[in-house]
Design a protein around this motif. Structure first.
Motif, PDB file in Angstrom:
ATOM      1  N   HIS A 129      43.408  41.651  46.051  1.00 54.10           N
ATOM      2  CA  HIS A 129      42.788  42.974  46.115  1.00 54.10           C
ATOM      3  C   HIS A 129      43.123  43.779  44.860  1.00 54.10           C
ATOM      4  CE1 HIS A 129      41.400  46.780  47.686  1.00 54.10           C
ATOM      5  NE2 HIS A 129      41.052  46.237  48.831  1.00 54.10           N
ATOM      6  N   ALA A 130      44.386  43.693  44.425  1.00 57.57           N
ATOM      7  CA  ALA A 130      44.799  44.403  43.211  1.00 57.57           C
ATOM      8  C   ALA A 130      44.070  43.855  41.981  1.00 57.57           C
ATOM      9  CB  ALA A 130      46.302  44.303  43.026  1.00 57.57           C
ATOM     10  N   GLY A 131      43.903  42.540  41.910  1.00 60.71           N
ATOM     11  CA  GLY A 131      43.174  41.943  40.800  1.00 60.71           C
ATOM     12  C   GLY A 131      41.718  42.358  40.784  1.00 60.71           C
ATOM     13  N   ARG A 132      41.121  42.413  41.951  1.00 60.66           N
ATOM     14  CA  ARG A 132      39.737  42.877  42.072  1.00 60.66           C
ATOM     15  C   ARG A 132      39.620  44.322  41.603  1.00 60.66           C
ATOM     16  NH1 ARG A 132      38.214  47.187  45.903  1.00 60.66           N
ATOM     17  NH2 ARG A 132      36.078  46.769  46.647  1.00 60.66           N
ATOM     18  N   MET A 184      30.572  38.203  44.149  1.00 60.40           N
ATOM     19  CA  MET A 184      31.298  37.027  44.619  1.00 60.40           C
ATOM     20  C   MET A 184      32.716  37.389  45.017  1.00 60.40           C
ATOM     21  SD  MET A 184      29.870  34.258  41.809  1.00 60.40           S
ATOM     22  CE  MET A 184      30.938  32.925  42.358  1.00 60.40           C
ATOM     23  N   MET A 185      33.361  38.263  44.236  1.00 61.22           N
ATOM     24  CA  MET A 185      34.698  38.725  44.607  1.00 61.22           C
ATOM     25  C   MET A 185      34.665  39.440  45.950  1.00 61.22           C
ATOM     26  SD  MET A 185      36.786  40.156  41.304  1.00 61.22           S
ATOM     27  CE  MET A 185      35.728  41.597  41.082  1.00 61.22           C
ATOM     28  N   GLU A 186      33.682  40.327  46.123  1.00 61.90           N
ATOM     29  CA  GLU A 186      33.589  41.095  47.367  1.00 61.90           C
ATOM     30  C   GLU A 186      33.366  40.179  48.560  1.00 61.90           C
ATOM     31  OE1 GLU A 186      33.923  44.871  47.556  1.00 61.90           O
ATOM     32  OE2 GLU A 186      35.030  43.746  46.033  1.00 61.90           O
ATOM     33  N   ILE A 229      36.137  40.334  51.492  1.00 63.66           N
ATOM     34  CA  ILE A 229      35.741  40.835  52.815  1.00 63.66           C
ATOM     35  C   ILE A 229      35.895  39.753  53.875  1.00 63.66           C
ATOM     36  CG2 ILE A 229      33.781  41.664  54.184  1.00 63.66           C
ATOM     37  CD1 ILE A 229      32.816  43.094  51.616  1.00 63.66           C
ATOM     38  N   SER A 230      35.485  38.534  53.562  1.00 63.92           N
ATOM     39  CA  SER A 230      35.569  37.437  54.531  1.00 63.92           C
ATOM     40  C   SER A 230      37.013  37.127  54.903  1.00 63.92           C
ATOM     41  CB  SER A 230      34.889  36.188  53.970  1.00 63.92           C
ATOM     42  OG  SER A 230      33.525  36.419  53.712  1.00 63.92           O
ATOM     43  N   ALA A 231      37.856  36.985  53.894  1.00 66.70           N
ATOM     44  CA  ALA A 231      39.250  36.623  54.159  1.00 66.70           C
ATOM     45  C   ALA A 231      39.988  37.738  54.884  1.00 66.70           C
ATOM     46  CB  ALA A 231      39.955  36.275  52.849  1.00 66.70           C
ATOM     47  N   ARG A 232      39.806  38.992  54.435  1.00 63.84           N
ATOM     48  CA  ARG A 232      40.482  40.118  55.089  1.00 63.84           C
ATOM     49  C   ARG A 232      40.012  40.277  56.532  1.00 63.84           C
ATOM     50  NH1 ARG A 232      40.124  45.649  52.779  1.00 63.84           N
ATOM     51  NH2 ARG A 232      42.232  46.039  53.553  1.00 63.84           N
TER      52      ARG A 232
END
Length: 397
Positions: A260-263, A294-296, A300-303
């Motif tokens: 999340h921080a990297g994003r 792609m990041m989102e 979102i899926s993993a969280r």
């Protein structure tokens, strides 16, 4: 709705908002120190002092002993935000918080011993972890028998051996460990206090998670009194309770927090960076938008799955044993998604992302470590396959 509750959909009430806000305040300070600790592989003692002062170390202790008695969901919420500042600190303290939660739920120790531990955590900020890994056996989850030995002595046991991957070793006051009982096939479990006969050998020099203090711990005839013996020959069989598996969600919480921080860093960069060749922020370029999307998708899926499993584990205690495959899947999804998110973040930032003056290269190295925390991907995949086959076989009967 209360003004305390931010826009994050995973924060559902004021208590969770306060827990998250504290973790975010701590993370902001930790982020400033993280590069130095990563470079020097030094242990972040100041971070742990800050957590002690903020009451963070008592997050999962029972209320009856002065703790906050956080749910699994609340621990995940807090740990994910802490990891946005420094993954090493979050992973390290996660083992402490997870073990305290496990002890609170399963109460496998004599109550006197648990109460004493809680008292020292509350009053002095004492830390605990479980040291079971050894070089010869690999991960304890694989079932190898420890080479560390326990020899019977008057009023207790003498423990000798070497434990590896001993996270928090520079700072723990207590640690539990497993040891083979001399003269039997039994593996015992003991509570050890830092003191005579315990030596930390600074062996931790790794690609990522360089500040967790996961050194080797050497034990030379360390005396453990009978009252600190959790299980040994002659004691009633130790039953592994289903409550124990859930606390490992602190691991995926840490890695998805780093991602999340990297994003966030990549988003700020994309909005601010205006090459003179295009005259506008790169965030407006189609291929950058695609990488952000792609990041989102990954995040979102993993969280979502991580918080879903944590919430279900809290609300349905009778289903905790059956949830073990989902707990493992949450870790597999989070750690692998974190790697892909950091990869996309570095592609967005470009060559500058390789510089140690920016945090992305450290974050990228840190999330790689998630592949080697339990449960391992192959074990999770096998567990899911066996459950599916069993369910299908039952349906066909």
């Amino acid at each position: 709705m209360s003004t305390l509750i931010p826009s994050d959909l995973f924060i559902r009430n004021d208590r969770e908002a306060a827990i998250a806000a504290r973790a975010e305040r701590l993370a902001a300070s930790f982020a400033l120190r993280a590069p130095e600790h990563d470079r020097d592989r030094s242990f972040p003692f100041a971070n742990f002092a800050d957590m002690k002062d903020a009451g963070y170390l008592t997050l999962t202790l029972p209320r009856e002993y002065g703790g906050e008695e956080a749910s699994l969901y609340e621990m995940v919420l807090s740990q994910e935000r802490l990891a946005r500042g420094d993954g090493s600190t979050a992973l390290a303290v996660g083992w402490h918080l997870g073990q305290l939660m496990q002890l609170r739920l399963s109460r496998p120790w004599p109550e006197r011993l648990f109460a004493k531990l809680c008292e020292e955590v509350v009053q002095d900020g004492a830390l605990i972890n479980n040291f079971s890994s050894e070089r010869a056996t690999g991960s304890p989850t694989r079932g190898g028998k420890p080479e560390t030995k326990a020899v019977r002595a008057d009023g207790g046991w003498l423990i000798s051996g070497r434990k590896s991957y001993s996270t928090l070793s520079p700072i723990v006051r207590f640690f539990t460990l497993t040891a083979s009982i001399e003269g039997s096939d039994t593996v015992g479990e003991f509570l050890v206090r830092q003191g005579p006969g315990v030596t930390v050998e600074e062996t931790w020099d790794t690609l990522g998670m360089r500040a967790t203090g996961s050194h080797d711990v050497l034990l030379e005839r360390v005396f453990v009194p009978d009252e600190d013996t959790i299980f040994a020959t002659g004691m009633p069989p130790k039953t592994k309770l289903p409550d124990e598996a859930g606390v490992l969600l602190h691991i995926p919480a840490c890695y998805i927090g780093i991602a999340h921080a990297g994003r966030d860093f990549a988003l700020r960069f994309a909005l601010d960076h205006k090459p003179n060749s295009i005259g506008k922020p790169i965030a407006e370029l189609p291929h950058i938008e695609r990488q952000i999307g792609m990041m989102e998708s990954e995040l979102i899926s993993a969280r979502s799955f991580l918080y879903f499993v944590a919430d279900r584990w809290d609300r349905q205690p009778e289903q905790r044993e059956a949830l073990k495959p989902e707990l493992g899947l949450a870790k597999l999804l989070a750690t692998n998604a974190a790697i892909r998110i950091l990869d996309q973040a570095m592609r967005i930032v470009g060559g500058a992302s390789l510089s140690k003056t920016l945090p992305l290269e450290r974050m990228y190295r840190d999330v790689r470590a998630g592949l080697h925390n339990p449960p391992m991907d192959d074990a999770v995949i096998q567990m899911l396959a066996l459950r599916a086959l069993h369910e299908r076989a039952v349906d066909l009967q």
